[in-house]
Scaffold this motif. Sequence first.
Motif, PDB file in Angstrom:
ATOM      1  N   ASN A   1       0.604  -5.724   0.546  1.00 52.46           N
ATOM      2  CA  ASN A   1       0.944  -6.544  -0.610  1.00 52.46           C
ATOM      3  C   ASN A   1      -0.273  -7.274  -1.164  1.00 52.46           C
ATOM      4  O   ASN A   1      -0.257  -8.484  -1.392  1.00 52.46           O
TER       5      ASN A   1
ATOM      6  N   PHE B   1       1.606  -3.069 -13.785  1.00 55.35           N
ATOM      7  CA  PHE B   1       0.808  -2.838 -12.585  1.00 55.35           C
ATOM      8  C   PHE B   1       1.433  -1.737 -11.758  1.00 55.35           C
ATOM      9  O   PHE B   1       2.644  -1.710 -11.542  1.00 55.35           O
ATOM     10  N   THR B   2       0.609  -0.810 -11.300  1.00 56.85           N
ATOM     11  CA  THR B   2       1.042   0.233 -10.373  1.00 56.85           C
ATOM     12  C   THR B   2       0.511  -0.148  -9.005  1.00 56.85           C
ATOM     13  O   THR B   2      -0.705  -0.151  -8.792  1.00 56.85           O
ATOM     14  N   PRO B   3       1.408  -0.489  -8.078  1.00 54.57           N
ATOM     15  CA  PRO B   3       0.942  -0.966  -6.772  1.00 54.57           C
ATOM     16  C   PRO B   3       0.390   0.158  -5.908  1.00 54.57           C
ATOM     17  O   PRO B   3       0.688   1.335  -6.124  1.00 54.57           O
ATOM     18  N   GLU B   4      -0.412  -0.255  -4.933  1.00 54.85           N
ATOM     19  CA  GLU B   4      -0.910   0.685  -3.939  1.00 54.85           C
ATOM     20  C   GLU B   4       0.210   1.006  -2.954  1.00 54.85           C
ATOM     21  O   GLU B   4       1.251   0.360  -2.935  1.00 54.85           O
TER      22      GLU B   4
ATOM     23  N   VAL C   1       3.162  -7.557 -12.778  1.00 52.58           N
ATOM     24  CA  VAL C   1       2.626  -8.633 -11.972  1.00 52.58           C
ATOM     25  C   VAL C   1       2.591  -9.877 -12.859  1.00 52.58           C
ATOM     26  O   VAL C   1       2.076  -9.820 -13.984  1.00 52.58           O
TER      27      VAL C   1
ATOM     28  N   ALA D   1      -2.901  -6.975  -4.391  1.00 46.37           N
ATOM     29  CA  ALA D   1      -3.177  -6.375  -5.695  1.00 46.37           C
ATOM     30  C   ALA D   1      -4.687  -6.384  -5.894  1.00 46.37           C
ATOM     31  O   ALA D   1      -5.285  -7.442  -6.037  1.00 46.37           O
TER      32      ALA D   1
ATOM     33  N   MET E   1       2.247 -11.230  -4.036  1.00 46.31           N
ATOM     34  CA  MET E   1       1.103 -10.386  -3.714  1.00 46.31           C
ATOM     35  C   MET E   1      -0.143 -11.256  -3.725  1.00 46.31           C
ATOM     36  O   MET E   1      -0.268 -12.155  -4.560  1.00 46.31           O
TER      37      MET E   1
ATOM     38  N   TYR F   1       5.021  -9.853  -7.870  1.00 42.72           N
ATOM     39  CA  TYR F   1       5.211  -8.464  -8.289  1.00 42.72           C
ATOM     40  C   TYR F   1       6.694  -8.166  -8.409  1.00 42.72           C
ATOM     41  O   TYR F   1       7.475  -8.438  -7.499  1.00 42.72           O
TER      42      TYR F   1
ATOM     43  N   CYS G   1       2.120  -1.680  -0.809  1.00 44.66           N
ATOM     44  CA  CYS G   1       3.061  -2.648  -1.387  1.00 44.66           C
ATOM     45  C   CYS G   1       4.460  -2.380  -0.839  1.00 44.66           C
ATOM     46  O   CYS G   1       4.927  -1.240  -0.851  1.00 44.66           O
TER      47      CYS G   1
END
Length: 155
Positions: free
Chosen positions: A81, A101-104, A134, A83, A113, A127, A107
């Motif tokens: 979590n 936002f496209t999380p990794e 975000v 960013a 985050m 998030y 997440c």
Amino acid sequence: QRIDPAPFLALVCDRFGLPPRLFDGYDLYRATSQTLYLVPADLPVEPPPLFAGFAFLRDHTRYPKLTTAAAIKYAPHATRNVARLDQPEAQAFLNRETFAFTPEATCTGTGFMLVQHGALPLGLAFYSAEHGTVRSLFPKAWSGVQHDSIVVGAV
């Protein structure tokens, strides 16, 4: 008033993938109805201190929330979590904006985050997995600062 740190530290360590050893030698105290303070465990308790430690966690919300100081201090140790923002996203964060936002893969879904730009921890954001956004939680008191003097892209 000293409180049992176990449930709160477990929650923080689980959410952000923090190693529990980071909190060895610390206790949690409730100094206000809303905030828990991280205090060295060897702090003398007699006479009772008027104030000690630093604001760590606000626990009166649906999702317990790290303070900005705690987010900045512990972000470099987080494995979940987090960013990791590019330069335009970091600028939007500093401007207290909400952005797509496209999380990794690390997440775990909706919630707080820790925010970083390169190796620089910036603070905390919320998030929303439902909306893919975000929401910056950069402190209002800091948001009036001229951020173009911060060379965000050079970190």
